[in-house]
Design a protein around this motif. Structure first.
Motif, short mmCIF file in Angstrom:
data_model
loop_
_atom_site.label_atom_id
_atom_site.label_comp_id
_atom_site.label_asym_id
_atom_site.label_seq_id
_atom_site.Cartn_x
_atom_site.Cartn_y
_atom_site.Cartn_z
N ARG A 81 -31.61 -7.76 -34.09
CA ARG A 81 -30.78 -7.90 -35.29
C ARG A 81 -31.17 -9.20 -36.00
NH1 ARG A 81 -26.19 -4.90 -35.31
NH2 ARG A 81 -26.60 -4.80 -37.55
N THR A 82 -30.87 -9.27 -37.28
CA THR A 82 -31.20 -10.47 -38.05
C THR A 82 -30.07 -10.83 -39.01
OG1 THR A 82 -32.19 -9.35 -39.96
CG2 THR A 82 -33.63 -9.75 -38.06
N ALA A 140 -39.61 -6.52 -33.93
CA ALA A 140 -39.56 -5.64 -32.75
C ALA A 140 -40.48 -6.14 -31.65
CB ALA A 140 -39.93 -4.22 -33.16
N ALA A 141 -41.68 -6.58 -32.02
CA ALA A 141 -42.63 -7.07 -31.03
C ALA A 141 -42.12 -8.31 -30.31
CB ALA A 141 -43.97 -7.36 -31.70
N ALA A 142 -41.26 -9.09 -31.00
CA ALA A 142 -40.71 -10.32 -30.42
C ALA A 142 -39.38 -10.09 -29.72
CB ALA A 142 -40.54 -11.37 -31.51
N ASP A 161 -39.53 -4.25 -44.46
CA ASP A 161 -40.54 -3.49 -43.73
C ASP A 161 -41.65 -4.40 -43.20
OD1 ASP A 161 -39.23 -1.10 -44.09
OD2 ASP A 161 -40.41 -0.50 -45.84
N ASP A 162 -41.96 -5.47 -43.93
CA ASP A 162 -42.98 -6.42 -43.49
C ASP A 162 -42.55 -7.15 -42.22
OD1 ASP A 162 -44.79 -5.95 -45.64
OD2 ASP A 162 -43.55 -7.20 -46.94
N SER A 198 -29.93 -0.80 -43.46
CA SER A 198 -30.83 -1.21 -42.39
C SER A 198 -30.09 -1.37 -41.06
CB SER A 198 -31.50 -2.54 -42.75
OG SER A 198 -32.15 -3.10 -41.64
N GLU A 199 -30.74 -0.90 -39.99
CA GLU A 199 -30.22 -1.16 -38.64
C GLU A 199 -30.56 -2.58 -38.20
OE1 GLU A 199 -28.55 0.79 -36.33
OE2 GLU A 199 -28.18 2.17 -37.99
N LEU A 200 -31.57 -3.19 -38.85
CA LEU A 200 -32.04 -4.49 -38.41
C LEU A 200 -31.12 -5.63 -38.87
CD1 LEU A 200 -34.28 -6.17 -37.04
CD2 LEU A 200 -35.54 -6.13 -39.22
#
Length: 275
Positions: A49-50, A43-45, A36-37, A72-74
């Motif tokens: 995906r990671t 998103a801002a960058a 979450d951090d 997580s979708e990320l």
């Protein structure tokens, strides 16, 4: 441009000890960091995906990271840890939940500069290859000769070099690191992460121009099709904010073509880790 951050971490200090955070220079990041951090910063960058990378030599941490990825979708995949020197590496890998895309061990902390040459380690690496996974090389420059021998001995295994093998950016020295990178990059089964540079530079006063000679070496030797961006968040916070790391990578890659930039910021990670 759609982006993948191919290298970040999370850690929970309440879950287990993190002795590597005890030295005083690590005090600024000596707290719990969760996905979450990272999510808002990513998103801002423009990071969609990671790849979540192991921190500890702890199989339970890897299982927890796989659970994070599943929810997580990320997170597109996890580079976890298994004991490469133990018998039954193949069985351990087969028992893990889905989501594992690679394995890593902190070779940089091994006192033996030839640790990767050990027969038991090579046996474990062969099992990683048989499982269809990549192996992240976390080495220091003096350990690169062993890494070069290892990638030559295991052409069937995809290797990903983390943090350019941590060259001495703060001092500005290029050799013998540059020559060893050239040897390593001659093997087509090796990729390289454009990551971890700001913490190898002068953390309080680094400039993109300090990083450029090292980025140019890896982009020249590996080619953009084998280089991928990674933030090394939250370790990077010792020297730079997330957006600053992304901006530095953008500037370092500004001379590349659109397709080459697309490789560095997404395509290479997809291919290396089969995302």
């Amino acid at each position: 441009m759609r982006r993948i951050d191919a290298h970040h971490h999370v850690w929970d200090l309440a879950a287990r000890p993190h002795a590597w955070l005890d030295p005083e220079p690590m005090a600024p990041v000596r707290r719990t960091y969760t996905l979450d951090d990272l999510a808002g910063e990513a998103a801002a960058a423009g990071v969609e995906r990671t790849v979540l990378v192991q921190v500890l030599a702890d199989l339970d941490e890897t299982r927890e990271f796989l659970a994070i990825a599943a929810a997580s979708e990320l997170v597109a995949g996890v580079v976890g840890w298994v004991d490469l020197t133990a018998p039954g590496v193949a069985d351990t890998l087969a028992e893990l939940p889905p989501g594992l895309v690679g394995v890593r061990h902190g070779v940089q902390s091994e006192p033996d500069p030839g640790w990767l040459d050990r027969p038991d380690v090579r046996r474990g690496l062969a099992d990683v290859a048989a499982a269809g996974l990549a192996y992240d090389l976390l080495t220091l420059p003096h350990q690169l000769p062993s890494a070069i021998r290892t990638v030559a001995a295991l052409p069937e295994l995809t290797f990903v070099l983390d943090h350019l093998s941590k060259p001495p950016i703060a001092s500005g020295e290029l050799e013998p690191w540059r020559g060893r990178i050239k040897e390593l990059a001659a093997h087509p089964n090796v990729f390289c992460k454009l990551s971890g540079m700001v913490t190898e530079a002068d953390r309080a006063a680094w400039k993109v121009s300090d990083l450029r000679p090292y980025a140019e070496v890896v982009l020249e030797e590996f080619g953009p099709e084998r280089v991928m961006f990674g933030s090394d968040w939250p370790v990077c916070l010792l020297a730079a904010r997330y957006d600053q790391v992304v901006a530095a990578a953008d500037e370092l890659c500004s001379g590349l073509s659109e397709s080459e930039r697309a490789a560095v910021f997404a395509g290479t990670a997809r291919r290396a880790y089969k995302l």
